[in-house]
Motif scaffolding. Structure first.
Motif, PDB file in Angstrom:
ATOM      1  N   SER A  50       0.845  -1.201   0.000  1.00  0.00           N
ATOM      2  CA  SER A  50       0.000   0.000   0.000  1.00  0.00           C
ATOM      3  C   SER A  50       0.881   1.252   0.000  1.00  0.00           C
ATOM      4  CB  SER A  50      -0.941  -0.008   1.215  1.00  0.00           C
ATOM      5  OG  SER A  50      -0.174   0.058   2.419  1.00  0.00           O
ATOM      6  N   LEU A  51       0.231   2.400  -0.432  1.00  0.00           N
ATOM      7  CA  LEU A  51       0.914   3.710  -0.491  1.00  0.00           C
ATOM      8  C   LEU A  51      -0.115   4.755  -0.142  1.00  0.00           C
ATOM      9  CD1 LEU A  51       3.206   5.012  -3.316  1.00  0.00           C
ATOM     10  CD2 LEU A  51       1.224   6.350  -2.601  1.00  0.00           C
ATOM     11  N   SER A  52       0.293   5.713   0.683  1.00  0.00           N
ATOM     12  CA  SER A  52      -0.649   6.746   1.107  1.00  0.00           C
ATOM     13  C   SER A  52       0.051   8.091   1.250  1.00  0.00           C
ATOM     14  CB  SER A  52      -1.292   6.345   2.445  1.00  0.00           C
ATOM     15  OG  SER A  52      -2.146   7.379   2.906  1.00  0.00           O
ATOM     16  N   TRP A  53      -0.608   9.155   0.703  1.00  0.00           N
ATOM     17  CA  TRP A  53      -0.169  10.547   0.899  1.00  0.00           C
ATOM     18  C   TRP A  53      -1.192  11.241   1.802  1.00  0.00           C
ATOM     19  CZ3 TRP A  53       4.088  13.290  -0.211  1.00  0.00           C
ATOM     20  CH2 TRP A  53       4.997  12.796  -1.165  1.00  0.00           C
ATOM     21  N   ASN A  54      -0.642  12.002   2.809  1.00  0.00           N
ATOM     22  CA  ASN A  54      -1.511  12.714   3.747  1.00  0.00           C
ATOM     23  C   ASN A  54      -1.043  14.147   3.897  1.00  0.00           C
ATOM     24  OD1 ASN A  54      -3.131  10.308   4.772  1.00  0.00           O
ATOM     25  ND2 ASN A  54      -1.021   9.642   5.215  1.00  0.00           N
ATOM     26  N   PHE A  55      -2.010  15.025   4.080  1.00  0.00           N
ATOM     27  CA  PHE A  55      -1.731  16.438   4.370  1.00  0.00           C
ATOM     28  C   PHE A  55      -2.213  16.677   5.785  1.00  0.00           C
ATOM     29  CE2 PHE A  55      -3.302  20.984   3.970  1.00  0.00           C
ATOM     30  CZ  PHE A  55      -2.054  21.536   4.214  1.00  0.00           C
ATOM     31  N   THR A  83       3.766   3.840  -9.397  1.00  0.00           N
ATOM     32  CA  THR A  83       4.974   3.011  -9.432  1.00  0.00           C
ATOM     33  C   THR A  83       6.024   3.570  -8.487  1.00  0.00           C
ATOM     34  OG1 THR A  83       4.569   2.341 -11.696  1.00  0.00           O
ATOM     35  CG2 THR A  83       6.814   2.111 -10.869  1.00  0.00           C
ATOM     36  N   THR A  84       6.294   4.884  -8.607  1.00  0.00           N
ATOM     37  CA  THR A  84       7.337   5.524  -7.773  1.00  0.00           C
ATOM     38  C   THR A  84       6.760   6.225  -6.567  1.00  0.00           C
ATOM     39  OG1 THR A  84       7.221   7.608  -8.983  1.00  0.00           O
ATOM     40  CG2 THR A  84       8.715   5.918  -9.836  1.00  0.00           C
ATOM     41  N   GLY A  85       5.457   6.480  -6.573  1.00  0.00           N
ATOM     42  CA  GLY A  85       4.843   7.187  -5.466  1.00  0.00           C
ATOM     43  C   GLY A  85       4.906   8.702  -5.612  1.00  0.00           C
ATOM     44  N   MET A  86       5.428   9.229  -6.743  1.00  0.00           N
ATOM     45  CA  MET A  86       5.496  10.683  -6.932  1.00  0.00           C
ATOM     46  C   MET A  86       4.091  11.255  -7.057  1.00  0.00           C
ATOM     47  SD  MET A  86       5.077  13.277  -9.275  1.00  0.00           S
ATOM     48  CE  MET A  86       5.139  12.478 -10.865  1.00  0.00           C
ATOM     49  N   MET A  87       3.842  12.354  -6.306  1.00  0.00           N
ATOM     50  CA  MET A  87       2.542  13.022  -6.358  1.00  0.00           C
ATOM     51  C   MET A  87       2.716  14.432  -6.918  1.00  0.00           C
ATOM     52  SD  MET A  87      -0.223  13.851  -3.323  1.00  0.00           S
ATOM     53  CE  MET A  87       0.796  15.063  -2.501  1.00  0.00           C
ATOM     54  N   GLU A  88       1.821  14.808  -7.836  1.00  0.00           N
ATOM     55  CA  GLU A  88       1.789  16.171  -8.385  1.00  0.00           C
ATOM     56  C   GLU A  88       0.498  16.818  -7.908  1.00  0.00           C
ATOM     57  OE1 GLU A  88       1.864  18.590 -12.659  1.00  0.00           O
ATOM     58  OE2 GLU A  88       2.202  16.412 -12.596  1.00  0.00           O
ATOM     59  N   LEU A  89       0.649  18.021  -7.298  1.00  0.00           N
ATOM     60  CA  LEU A  89      -0.483  18.731  -6.714  1.00  0.00           C
ATOM     61  C   LEU A  89      -0.621  20.081  -7.385  1.00  0.00           C
ATOM     62  CD1 LEU A  89      -2.692  19.096  -4.509  1.00  0.00           C
ATOM     63  CD2 LEU A  89      -0.856  19.957  -2.999  1.00  0.00           C
ATOM     64  N   GLY A  90      -1.841  20.449  -7.770  1.00  0.00           N
ATOM     65  CA  GLY A  90      -2.050  21.764  -8.344  1.00  0.00           C
ATOM     66  C   GLY A  90      -3.370  21.853  -9.102  1.00  0.00           C
ATOM     67  N   PRO A  91      -3.772  23.066  -9.495  1.00  0.00           N
ATOM     68  CA  PRO A  91      -3.102  24.331  -9.182  1.00  0.00           C
ATOM     69  C   PRO A  91      -3.144  24.652  -7.705  1.00  0.00           C
ATOM     70  CG  PRO A  91      -5.229  24.747 -10.220  1.00  0.00           C
ATOM     71  CD  PRO A  91      -5.025  23.269 -10.284  1.00  0.00           C
ATOM     72  N   LEU A  92      -2.037  25.185  -7.207  1.00  0.00           N
ATOM     73  CA  LEU A  92      -1.875  25.427  -5.786  1.00  0.00           C
ATOM     74  C   LEU A  92      -2.730  26.586  -5.321  1.00  0.00           C
ATOM     75  CD1 LEU A  92       2.004  25.005  -5.431  1.00  0.00           C
ATOM     76  CD2 LEU A  92       0.225  23.326  -4.868  1.00  0.00           C
ATOM     77  N   THR A  93      -3.169  26.485  -4.058  1.00  0.00           N
ATOM     78  CA  THR A  93      -3.879  27.571  -3.387  1.00  0.00           C
ATOM     79  C   THR A  93      -3.106  27.912  -2.131  1.00  0.00           C
ATOM     80  OG1 THR A  93      -5.252  26.107  -2.048  1.00  0.00           O
ATOM     81  CG2 THR A  93      -6.059  26.678  -4.267  1.00  0.00           C
ATOM     82  N   ALA A  94      -3.466  29.015  -1.534  1.00  0.00           N
ATOM     83  CA  ALA A  94      -2.764  29.447  -0.318  1.00  0.00           C
ATOM     84  C   ALA A  94      -2.959  28.453   0.811  1.00  0.00           C
ATOM     85  CB  ALA A  94      -3.256  30.827   0.090  1.00  0.00           C
TER      86      ALA A  94
END
Length: 531
Positions: A50-55, A83-94
C-alpha cells in the motif's frame, strides 16, 4: 473495496511492522500559487502492499499497484505515479501550505515514510523601475536613485545595464540590503547609458522590468574651432569659414565672439565672404548646454586681412634717350598700383642683382641707380614685390649701346693673280656696325664686313683699311691689312732657307745612325772565342 475500506486495510497493514526510511527527495518544497508542484521520491518502484499521501491528518490519496483512490477534495488537483509514489499537486492555493506525509508498506511489511513541507509562493509580477529624479540628470551634479518594485514572495533583485550586470562598488554605485534600490552618486554619462533593467525573482521564477532609459546631460566639452582656409593672413575679397564643434548632450548652442564682443551669429558655423581689413582680428565660439547650464569657450582663430599687390611695374625715371656705354646713367623705380609691399627683390637675367659702387639700390629697395652704364649692364631686370598673400613682378629690358670696339681684320698676306681673295673685318658693336673700305687711302665700294676680290691684279696690292661705324653713337674704329698680289706660280718656286736647313739636318742624323750600327757589328766579330 471502497475508499474507506481500502484506507482501513492500509492502516492495519502499516501497523504490522513499522520501520522508518526517508523516501522523499526534498524535505522542503516550494510552489507557485496557481501552478503545480511535484513531490518526488527515491522509491525504486518495487512491489508494495500500500501507499498513502496525507496532508496533516487529511488523507489525499491511497493506492496499491493496481488501484488508486483519491479523496474527493483532491480529485481534480492530484496526479499520482503509483509506481514511484510521486505526487503532483495543483493548481496550488494558499491553503496548500503545510506538511505532507508519505507512507509505503512493502511486500515484506517494511514501512517507508517521508515528510516534506510545502511553501506556496505568490507569483512574481509587475517588476517596475522608478527614478528620482524621474528621467533626467546632470553629469557630476546629480545623484540618481533607482527603485525596483515587484509583486511576489521571497523576492531577490538584480540590475542590468543593457545586458551587463551592474556591480556596486559601495562608493558611487550603492545597493541597499534587499538589492531593489540602486543609488548612483555624481552620475556619469556611462553609468546609465542603458537601457537599464531590474530582475525580480525567487527560487522558482523571475520577471524582468521594462527598459528604463535616463538621459544624462553633459558638456559642452572639447569645443573646437576650425578655420578654413587655415592661413593667418588672407587677401581682401577672400572667403573664410569658421566651424565650431563640441561634445555635448543635448547638443550645444553657440555664441560667436569677435575680439571679445558678441556677434549676432549663433549657428555652429559662419562664413565671412569678401573679407576686408575690418574683418581682421580674433574669433572664438562659446558653446552652451541648456540642461547643464555650462558654458565652454573654444580655441581662438586669428587672421589678418591685407590687400594683395596689383599692377607691379618698373619705370625709367627722367630721360628716355638711348643708353650709351660709359656715357649714360639710368634710374629705375619699382612700384605697385595697389597693395601693401612687405619685401622687394631685384634680379638681372634670372639671378639676384649684384650691387656695387655703380649699381646702387635705395634703402626701401624701390629704386635702382646705375651710373656710367657698361655694356654688361644690358639685360632683363625684374623686381618682385611681395606680401603675405601674393607676389607680383615687374620687368624692364635694358639696352646699352656700345662700340665699335675690338676691331680686327683676317685675310691672306700674299696671293697669286689666280687666287680668290677674302678679307673679313669684325667689330663688337650694338647696334651692329656698318663698314667702309679703303685701299692705299682710296675709298672702295663695298660696305659689308667681308671684302672679296674674285680675280686679283697687281694693282690690288697695298694696304687695306676697314672702318666700323656705330650708326647710333656715331663712334668709329679702324684696322689695316697688307696684301701682295704676285704672278702665277710665284708662291710655289724653290724652298725656303728654313726648309733646306731642315732637310740637311735630317740627312746628317740618318748618316750618324748608320755609322753607329756598322761599328757595333765589327766589335762583336773581333771578340775571341773561349774554346
Amino acid at each position: 473495496m471502497d475508499f474507506f475500506k481500502f484506507r482501513l486495510f492500509f492502516l492495519l497493514a502499516s501497523a504490522v511492522v513499522c520501520c522508518s526510511a526517508d523516501i522523499l527527495t526534498n524535505d522542503k518544497v516550494k510552489g507557485v500559487l496557481g501552478k503545480n508542484v511535484k513531490f518526488n521520491t527515491t522509491f525504486d518502484g518495487s512491489e508494495y502492499l500500500s501507499l498513502s499521501w496525507n496532508f496533516g491528518s487529511v488523507n489525499i490519496v491511497t493506492a496499491s499497484k493496481v488501484k488508486v483512490a483519491i479523496a474527493n477534495a483532491y480529485k481534480d488537483r492530484v496526479k499520482l505515479n503509483n509506481t514511484t509514489g510521486m505526487m503532483e499537486l495543483g493548481p496550488l492555493t494558499a491553503t496548500d501550505n503545510g506538511m505532507y506525509h508519505l507512507i509505503i508498506v512493502t511486500q515484506d511489511l517494511r514501512t517507508l515514510t517521508g515528510d516534506s513541507e510545502l511553501k506556496v509562493l505568490e507569483p512574481v509580477s509587475s517588476a517596475t523601475i522608478t527614478s528620482d529624479p524621474p528621467k533626467e540628470a546632470v553629469e557630476s551634479n546629480s545623484s540618481v536613485v533607482l527603485t525596483c518594485t515587484a509583486k511576489g514572495s521571497f523576492l531577490k533583485y538584480t540590475w542590468l545595464n543593457n545586458t551587463v550586470p551592474v556591480v556596486a562598488d559601495g562608493k558611487r554605485l550603492v545597493l541597499n540590503v534587499d538589492g531593489n534600490i540602486l543609488s548612483v552618486k555624481d552620475v556619469q554619462r556611462w553609468d546609465l547609458r542603458g537601457p537599464i533593467y531590474c530582475r525580480a525573482g525567487n527560487d522558482l521564477e523571475e520577471e524582468k522590468s521594462a527598459a528604463f532609459n535616463m538621459t544624462v546631460s553633459y558638456g559642452p566639452e572639447k569645443v573646437v574651432l576650425v578655420q578654413t582656409p587655415t592661413s593667418s593672413v588672407l587677401a581682401t575679397g577672400a572667403m573664410v569659414t569658421l566651424a565650431c564643434s563640441s561634445v555635448s548632450s543635448p547638443n550645444a548652442t553657440y555664441q560667436w565672439m569677435y575680439n571679445g564682443a558678441p556677434m549676432k551669429d549663433t549657428t555652429a558655423s559662419i562664413t565671412l565672404e569678401n573679407v576686408n581689413e575690418k574683418n581682421s582680428g580674433n574669433y572664438t565660439c562659446v558653446a552652451f548646454n541648456a540642461k547643464t547650464k555650462r558654458y565652454t569657450a573654444s580655441n581662438m582663430a586669428s587672421f589678418t586681412v591685407i590687400e594683395p599687390i596689383k599692377g607691379t611695374s618698373i619705370t625709367r625715371v627722367g630721360a628716355t634717350t638711348p643708353l650709351i656705354a660709359k656715357d649714360s646713367s639710368i634710374q629705375l623705380t619699382c612700384k605697385a598700383v595697389a597693395g601693401t609691399v612687405s619685401s622687394t627683390k631685384w634680379t638681372k637675367d634670372g639671378v639676384d642683382l649684384v650691387v656695387s659702387e655703380r649699381v646702387v639700390l635705395s634703402k626701401k629697395m624701390d629704386m635702382l641707380n646705375i651710373s656710367m652704364v657698361q655694356r654688361e649692364d644690358a639685360g632683363l631686370y625684374k623686381c618682385v614685390l611681395q606680401n603675405a598673400v601674393n607676389s607680383l613682378e615687374g620687368n624692364y629690358t635694358m639696352v646699352v649701346n656700345y662700340g665699335p670696339e675690338g676691331i680686327k681684320m683676317v685675310g691672306p698676306k700674299a696671293v697669286e693673280v689666280t687666287d680668290r681673295v677674302e678679307i673679313k673685318c669684325t667689330a663688337e658693336s650694338y647696334p651692329v656696325a656698318t663698314y667702309s673700305w679703303k685701299l692705299n687711302g682710296t675709298t672702295l665700294e663695298p660696305t659689308t664686313s667681308m671684302f672679296i676680290i674674285e680675280q686679283p691684279s697687281f694693282r690690288d696690292t697695298g694696304t687695306y683699311t676697314c672702318t666700323a661705324r656705330n650708326p647710333l653713337t656715331n663712334g668709329t674704329a679702324s684696322s689695316t691689312h697688307t696684301l701682295a698680289v704676285k704672278e702665277e706660280g710665284a708662291l710655289d718656286e724653290g724652298l725656303s732657307g728654313g726648309a733646306i736647313a731642315g732637310i740637311i739636318i735630317g740627312v746628317l742624323i740618318a748618316l750618324a745612325i748608320v755609322i753607329g750600327v756598322v761599328m757595333h757589328m765589327r766589335k762583336k766579330k773581333d771578340i775571341p772565342s773561349p774554346y
